[in-house]
Enzyme design. Structure first.
Site, PDB file in Angstrom:
ATOM      1  N   LYS A  52       0.343  -1.326  -0.120  1.00 44.56           N
ATOM      2  CA  LYS A  52      -0.114   0.089  -0.258  1.00 44.56           C
ATOM      3  C   LYS A  52       0.273   0.634  -0.052  1.00 44.56           C
ATOM      4  O   LYS A  52       0.023   1.837  -0.763  1.00 44.56           O
ATOM      5  CB  LYS A  52      -1.062   0.194   0.953  1.00 44.56           C
ATOM      6  CG  LYS A  52      -2.438  -1.006   1.179  1.00 44.56           C
ATOM      7  CD  LYS A  52      -2.847  -1.580   2.224  1.00 44.56           C
ATOM      8  CE  LYS A  52      -3.748  -2.684   2.330  1.00 44.56           C
ATOM      9  NZ  LYS A  52      -4.221  -3.227   3.637  1.00 44.56           N
ATOM     10  N   GLN A  96      -4.257  -1.377   9.069  1.00 46.17           N
ATOM     11  CA  GLN A  96      -4.530  -2.893   9.269  1.00 46.17           C
ATOM     12  C   GLN A  96      -4.600  -3.881  10.207  1.00 46.17           C
ATOM     13  O   GLN A  96      -4.278  -4.128  11.417  1.00 46.17           O
ATOM     14  CB  GLN A  96      -2.799  -3.562   8.842  1.00 46.17           C
ATOM     15  CG  GLN A  96      -2.473  -4.822   7.838  1.00 46.17           C
ATOM     16  CD  GLN A  96      -3.494  -4.736   6.077  1.00 46.17           C
ATOM     17  OE1 GLN A  96      -2.972  -3.651   5.731  1.00 46.17           O
ATOM     18  NE2 GLN A  96      -3.672  -5.642   6.869  1.00 46.17           N
ATOM     19  N   ASP A 119     -10.999   2.242   3.844  1.00 51.04           N
ATOM     20  CA  ASP A 119     -11.309   1.226   4.386  1.00 51.04           C
ATOM     21  C   ASP A 119     -12.360   1.314   4.339  1.00 51.04           C
ATOM     22  O   ASP A 119     -13.127  -0.291   4.201  1.00 51.04           O
ATOM     23  CB  ASP A 119     -10.931   0.849   5.436  1.00 51.04           C
ATOM     24  CG  ASP A 119      -9.075  -0.506   5.313  1.00 51.04           C
ATOM     25  OD1 ASP A 119      -8.890  -0.259   4.107  1.00 51.04           O
ATOM     26  OD2 ASP A 119      -8.581  -0.998   6.202  1.00 51.04           O
TER      27      ASP A 119
END
Ligand SMILES: NC(=O)c1ccc[n+]([C@@H]2O[C@H](COP(=O)([O-])OP(=O)(O)OC[C@H]3O[C@@H](n4cnc5c(N)ncnc54)[C@H](OP(=O)(O)O)[C@@H]3O)[C@@H](O)[C@H]2O)c1
Length: 291
Positions: A52, A96, A119
């Site tokens: 990412k 994460q 997200d």
């Protein structure tokens, strides 16, 4: 059979974003800034976050990687997120997953400002997605939709079977496929570990999305001729022939299933790269909306 090349479509998506970022720079405007929070040293998480951050660099986004020890307290992690919420230069925040067991995923997700939740896991954004409103769609389901769109797969009226009902993949992708949109307009069946007649359901499916986490779970005798198969699974299995010591396996027995399909995603190189591309699109959108 045609391969849905996530690597290729991801690159095209990132190229489009790079041009937009270059335009922002030319106009003297702020470029998108993603903050990634990584707790602990999980090998797979390190790889995902690394990919990412690399994508941000390729596109011209700013990125900040915050590494925290796996014994960090929940309160300390929440205060890190709160300071990222308040930081005017940060447009998107991702934490994460999975987190260590002593930390509640739910509390962490709920602490991220919905306007920075790239997200798309915050209940406000999930609610908007369910209502079909413009919002941050979770990256993996969004990436799948971008892939179907790129290859102009007409999903209208298809029987879709989603295997898995997680909040990050199965559930949201089932909602997106059922929406009145293109891609979308599918008749969706969501299946899980208590589903009794999975094989029959799959044999009736025009589109299968496998998000289970069990390598090669979907076998050729579960797939009808001409079906579209999207393999979300990524499992590391020991493989002494690889330098890393492991190989990545999808949820679909690719070699046997692929010849029956009209379209199929490979693993790696299918949904994985699209997840990154979708996250980058969400980060650009967060910056655009803020400024
Ligand atoms: N490519 C990417 O970018 C990407 C992104 C995210 C995840 N992934 C991968 O996708 C896979 C799934 O991830 P996830 O987070 O959604 O997993 P998860 O949270 O573990 O969910 C797995 C789902 O599969 C269902 N399941 C388990 N056994 C089953 C069976 N025998 N029959 C039918 N359903 C069954 C479970 O049912 P219950 O609800 O009943 O337990 C659950 O809903 C993993 O390999 C993960 O690494 C890839």
């Amino acid at each position: 059979m045609q391969i849905l090349d996530g690597q290729l479509v991801s690159k095209a998506t990132k190229d489009e974003l790079r041009i937009k970022v270059a335009q922002l720079v030319t106009e003297g405007k702020k470029v998108p800034h993603l903050a990634a929070v990584l707790v602990g040293n999980n090998g797979a998480s390190e790889t995902y976050v690394g990919a990412k951050v690399k994508a941000c660099q390729e596109i011209g986004f700013k990125s900040t990687l915050i590494r925290l020890e796996d014994d960090i307290t929940e309160n300390k992690l929440l205060s890190v997120i709160e300071s990222l919420n308040e930081d005017l230069d940060i447009d998107g925040i991702l934490v994460q997953l999975p987190l260590p067991k002593h930390i509640s995923d739910e509390k962490v997700i709920n602490t991220i400002l919905p306007s920075k939740d790239v997200d798309g896991f915050h209940p406000v954004n999930v609610g908007k997605m369910v209502q079909g409103l413009d919002t941050f769609v979770p990256a993996t389901p969004y990436g799948i939709m971008l892939l179907l769109e790129h290859y102009k797969i007409n999903t209208k009226g298809m029987n879709a079977v989603v295997i898995g009902r997680s909040n990050i993949v199965g559930r949201p992708v089932s909602i997106l496929l059922s929406q009145s949109s293109n891609p979308g307009n599918c008749t969706v069946t969501v299946t899980h570990s208590h589903t009794k007649n999975l094989k029959e359901l799959c044999l009736n499916a025009d589109l299968i999305v496998a998000a289970i986490g069990i390598p090669e779970f979907v076998k050729a005798d579960m797939v009808k001729e001409g079906a579209v198969v999207i393999d979300v699974g990524i499992t590391r299995v020991p493989d002494a022939s690889k330098k890393s010591g492991f190989a990545l396996k999808g949820d679909v027995a690719y070699a046997d299933v692929a010849p029956k399909c009209s379209f199929i995603t490979p693993v790696p190189g299918g949904v994985g790269p699209m997840t990154i591309a979708a996250l980058m699109k969400n980060t650009f959108k967060a910056c655009e909306l803020k400024n």
